[in-house]
Scaffold this motif. Structure first.
Motif, short mmCIF file in Angstrom:
data_model
loop_
_atom_site.label_atom_id
_atom_site.label_comp_id
_atom_site.label_asym_id
_atom_site.label_seq_id
_atom_site.Cartn_x
_atom_site.Cartn_y
_atom_site.Cartn_z
N ASP A 131 0.84 -1.21 0.00
CA ASP A 131 0.00 0.00 0.00
C ASP A 131 0.86 1.25 0.00
OD1 ASP A 131 -2.23 -1.60 -0.01
OD2 ASP A 131 -2.66 -1.34 2.13
N THR A 134 2.60 1.63 -3.43
CA THR A 134 1.63 2.10 -4.42
C THR A 134 1.36 3.59 -4.25
OG1 THR A 134 0.58 -0.08 -4.54
CG2 THR A 134 -0.72 1.80 -5.30
N ALA A 135 1.11 4.01 -3.03
CA ALA A 135 0.83 5.43 -2.76
C ALA A 135 2.02 6.30 -3.14
CB ALA A 135 0.47 5.62 -1.29
N PHE A 137 4.45 5.69 -5.36
CA PHE A 137 4.59 5.78 -6.82
C PHE A 137 3.49 6.62 -7.46
CE2 PHE A 137 7.09 1.70 -6.32
CZ PHE A 137 8.30 2.31 -6.52
N GLN A 138 2.25 6.47 -6.98
CA GLN A 138 1.16 7.26 -7.53
C GLN A 138 1.38 8.75 -7.26
OE1 GLN A 138 -2.28 5.32 -5.80
NE2 GLN A 138 -2.55 4.04 -7.62
N GLU A 139 1.88 9.06 -6.09
CA GLU A 139 2.09 10.47 -5.74
C GLU A 139 3.28 11.08 -6.49
OE1 GLU A 139 3.47 13.04 -1.83
OE2 GLU A 139 2.32 11.19 -1.53
N ASN A 140 4.29 10.29 -6.75
CA ASN A 140 5.54 10.84 -7.27
C ASN A 140 5.84 10.52 -8.74
OD1 ASN A 140 6.80 12.18 -4.85
ND2 ASN A 140 6.25 10.18 -4.04
N LEU A 141 5.12 9.59 -9.32
CA LEU A 141 5.39 9.23 -10.71
C LEU A 141 4.26 9.59 -11.68
CD1 LEU A 141 7.10 5.75 -10.31
CD2 LEU A 141 8.18 7.96 -10.68
N CYS A 142 3.13 9.96 -11.15
CA CYS A 142 1.99 10.25 -12.00
C CYS A 142 1.87 11.75 -12.27
CB CYS A 142 0.70 9.73 -11.39
SG CYS A 142 0.70 7.95 -11.24
#
Length: 142
Positions: A131, A134-135, A137-142
């Motif tokens: 979790d 995932t959070a 990568f979503q916050e920093n790669l998207c």
């Protein structure tokens, strides 16, 4: 190291340094027992795994000798998430690296009671923080 390079050249192949010790000595340090439990059992053994078998080339890390690994850590501007097991013998490295990082987009996540190999496969402890990964990568790669 240079003498080994000459031997390897003359032999036409690289000499291996040996993988995880087998059989496991009774007086082996905890981290060696941990590696054995992973690399020498069905949990993590693989026929092509260097640690399960013959190990790494003896001169394979020679290039690191002139490389100050953490020297420029303070210049990293990208987000960094360091994840380490609390009981891993190598946990000091993440702590040292984190201490050299700057900026408010860096995080050190220490997994309680986890050893080094628990973060390979969970170690039966659900140690891998999916979790959080995932959070991050979503916050920093998207």
């Amino acid at each position: 190291m240079n003498a080994q390079r000459i031997v390897d050249y003359k032999n036409g192949s690289y000499e291996l340094g040996g993988g995880v010790v087998d059989p496991l000595p009774e007086d082996a340090p905890f981290f060696v027992k941990d590696y054995y439990d992973y690399y020498k059992t069905v949990r993590g053994y693989h026929a092509r795994s260097l640690n399960s078998n013959g190990g790494w080339n003896k001169i394979g890390c020679m290039s690191f000798y002139n490389q100050p690994i953490l020297c420029y850590a303070g210049e990293i501007r990208s987000a960094v998430l360091l994840v380490h097991g609390e009981k891993a013998h190598s946990c000091y490295f993440s702590r040292d690296a984190f201490g050299k990082l700057t900026g408010d987009n860096k995080e050190l996540l220490i997994i309680p009671d986890a050893v080094h190999t628990d973060l390979y496969d969970g170690g039966g402890k659900n140690a891998i923080p999916f979790d959080k990964l995932t959070a991050f990568f979503q916050e920093n790669l998207c």
